[in-house]
Scaffold this motif. Sequence first.
Motif, PDB file in Angstrom:
ATOM      1  N   SER A  23       0.829  -1.207   0.000  1.00  0.00           N
ATOM      2  CA  SER A  23       0.000   0.000   0.000  1.00  0.00           C
ATOM      3  C   SER A  23       0.866   1.262   0.000  1.00  0.00           C
ATOM      4  CB  SER A  23      -0.972   0.004   1.174  1.00  0.00           C
ATOM      5  OG  SER A  23      -0.271  -0.008   2.400  1.00  0.00           O
ATOM      6  N   LEU A  24       1.977   1.225   0.714  1.00  0.00           N
ATOM      7  CA  LEU A  24       2.891   2.366   0.716  1.00  0.00           C
ATOM      8  C   LEU A  24       3.509   2.555  -0.665  1.00  0.00           C
ATOM      9  CD1 LEU A  24       4.401   4.638   2.119  1.00  0.00           C
ATOM     10  CD2 LEU A  24       6.045   2.931   2.937  1.00  0.00           C
ATOM     11  N   GLY A  32       4.042  10.140  -5.186  1.00  0.00           N
ATOM     12  CA  GLY A  32       5.427  10.459  -4.854  1.00  0.00           C
ATOM     13  C   GLY A  32       5.643  10.334  -3.358  1.00  0.00           C
ATOM     14  N   LEU A  33       6.792  10.743  -2.915  1.00  0.00           N
ATOM     15  CA  LEU A  33       7.131  10.679  -1.497  1.00  0.00           C
ATOM     16  C   LEU A  33       6.516  11.888  -0.798  1.00  0.00           C
ATOM     17  CD1 LEU A  33       8.821   9.130   0.648  1.00  0.00           C
ATOM     18  CD2 LEU A  33      10.654  10.758   0.147  1.00  0.00           C
ATOM     19  N   ILE A  46      17.424   7.531  10.520  1.00  0.00           N
ATOM     20  CA  ILE A  46      16.827   7.740  11.836  1.00  0.00           C
ATOM     21  C   ILE A  46      15.350   7.370  11.780  1.00  0.00           C
ATOM     22  CG2 ILE A  46      16.223   9.444  13.602  1.00  0.00           C
ATOM     23  CD1 ILE A  46      18.711  11.030  12.777  1.00  0.00           C
ATOM     24  N   ALA A  47      14.652   7.823  10.741  1.00  0.00           N
ATOM     25  CA  ALA A  47      13.212   7.558  10.621  1.00  0.00           C
ATOM     26  C   ALA A  47      12.851   7.404   9.144  1.00  0.00           C
ATOM     27  CB  ALA A  47      12.412   8.701  11.247  1.00  0.00           C
ATOM     28  N   GLY A  48      11.960   6.456   8.862  1.00  0.00           N
ATOM     29  CA  GLY A  48      11.469   6.284   7.506  1.00  0.00           C
ATOM     30  C   GLY A  48      11.920   5.010   6.826  1.00  0.00           C
ATOM     31  N   GLU A  49      12.135   3.967   7.592  1.00  0.00           N
ATOM     32  CA  GLU A  49      12.627   2.721   6.999  1.00  0.00           C
ATOM     33  C   GLU A  49      11.650   2.124   5.988  1.00  0.00           C
ATOM     34  OE1 GLU A  49      14.788  -1.426   8.269  1.00  0.00           O
ATOM     35  OE2 GLU A  49      13.396  -0.520   9.696  1.00  0.00           O
ATOM     36  N   ARG A  50      10.353   2.155   6.282  1.00  0.00           N
ATOM     37  CA  ARG A  50       9.378   1.609   5.331  1.00  0.00           C
ATOM     38  C   ARG A  50       9.383   2.398   4.027  1.00  0.00           C
ATOM     39  NH1 ARG A  50       4.291   2.095   6.533  1.00  0.00           N
ATOM     40  NH2 ARG A  50       3.663   0.414   5.175  1.00  0.00           N
ATOM     41  N   ARG A  51       9.481   3.727   4.117  1.00  0.00           N
ATOM     42  CA  ARG A  51       9.556   4.555   2.912  1.00  0.00           C
ATOM     43  C   ARG A  51      10.821   4.246   2.119  1.00  0.00           C
ATOM     44  NH1 ARG A  51       9.109   9.764   6.169  1.00  0.00           N
ATOM     45  NH2 ARG A  51       9.071   8.256   7.835  1.00  0.00           N
TER      46      ARG A  51
END
Length: 134
Positions: A23-24, A32-33, A46-51
Amino acid sequence: MLISLADIKVKRRVRHKAEDLESLMESMRRYGLLNPVTLNSRLVLIAGERRLEAAKLLGWHSIDAVILDETDPISELEIEIEENTTRSPFTDQELMEAYTRLERLRNPGFFARLWRAIMRFFSFIFSLFKGRRS
């Protein structure tokens, strides 16, 4: 700042496995992002591993990132925890209202379509008039 995916380092994370990436990925493919990943000055995630993982699976070569200077292991872990716990999903009522509004925008009623046509017509007429005066 645009960063090459190959330059981003992923070290020990709280989340052990990036799940529900389909879904992401569909969202990122379509829009887009929407939110950049967060890195420290050494380009460690630091943050955003799934992205990040979704971008890799989509075949992207770079990703938009926020780079934080002067972080330490405590603040980095706090940021990772904060990002994953402070979200507030829509209530059922808010979600229903949002989809109702979206449906109305996608399929406007007769009077809304008529009003938009009238506005386009007068905008066109005024643009012609303005062009002649110049």
